[in-house]
Write a protein that holds these residues in place. Structure first.
Motif, PDB file in Angstrom:
ATOM      1  N   GLY A 103      17.487  -6.121 -27.670  1.00  0.00           N
ATOM      2  CA  GLY A 103      16.675  -5.341 -26.754  1.00  0.00           C
ATOM      3  C   GLY A 103      15.495  -4.700 -27.447  1.00  0.00           C
ATOM      4  O   GLY A 103      15.414  -4.660 -28.680  1.00  0.00           O
ATOM      5  N   ARG A 104      14.621  -4.185 -26.656  1.00  0.00           N
ATOM      6  CA  ARG A 104      13.366  -3.663 -27.172  1.00  0.00           C
ATOM      7  C   ARG A 104      13.581  -2.479 -28.112  1.00  0.00           C
ATOM      8  O   ARG A 104      12.899  -2.338 -29.127  1.00  0.00           O
ATOM      9  N   ARG A 105      14.551  -1.623 -27.812  1.00  0.00           N
ATOM     10  CA  ARG A 105      14.762  -0.426 -28.629  1.00  0.00           C
ATOM     11  C   ARG A 105      15.491  -0.772 -29.926  1.00  0.00           C
ATOM     12  O   ARG A 105      15.129  -0.290 -30.997  1.00  0.00           O
ATOM     13  N   GLU A 106      16.515  -1.584 -29.856  1.00  0.00           N
ATOM     14  CA  GLU A 106      17.340  -1.857 -31.038  1.00  0.00           C
ATOM     15  C   GLU A 106      16.892  -3.071 -31.815  1.00  0.00           C
ATOM     16  O   GLU A 106      17.272  -3.246 -32.979  1.00  0.00           O
TER      17      GLU A 106
END
Length: 124
Positions: A103-106
């Protein structure tokens, strides 16, 4: 990520078998693929591994007899086993160490997966 192994079976001492394993699922990059084996009552042991760059390692007991290879595009790893001995009999498991997008955050994360195991029987 799933691993599907095939190619196990029955062989006489001195014979050959070829194991194959295919990885499927959300893989960003494979770091290492390998084969391990286990007999009842003993720990699982590494047989051979191959990195994304093609570097290989082998257990001392199989050097010169087994050859690991891979197809990066197909995400497969094979183990050619020649001159099989009684002591090679085991359940063989394929393993993949890989990166996946979380995902974009991790971002990218590392994980590993095991195949279901395929039986190799060496008997006269």
């Amino acid at each position: 990520v799933q691993l599907q192994a095939s190619g196990g079976g029955f062989v006489q001492p001195g014979g050959s078998l070829r194991l194959s394993c295919a990885a499927s699922g959300s893989i960003f990059r494979i770091n290492v693929m390998g084969w391990y084996r286990q007999v009842p009552g003993k720990e699982r042991e590494r047989v051979a591994t191959i990195t994304n760059a093609g570097s290989t390692t082998y257990a001392d007991s199989v050097k010169g007899r087994f050859t690991i290879s891979r197809d990066g595009a197909k995400k497969t790893v094979d183990l050619q086993m020649n001159s099989l001995k009684f002591e090679d009999a085991a359940v063989y498991y394929c393993n993949v160490d890989f990166l996946y997008y979380s995902g974009r955050r991790e971002g990218l994360k590392r994980s590993e997966s095991w195949g279901q195991g395929t039986q190799v029987t060496v008997s006269s």
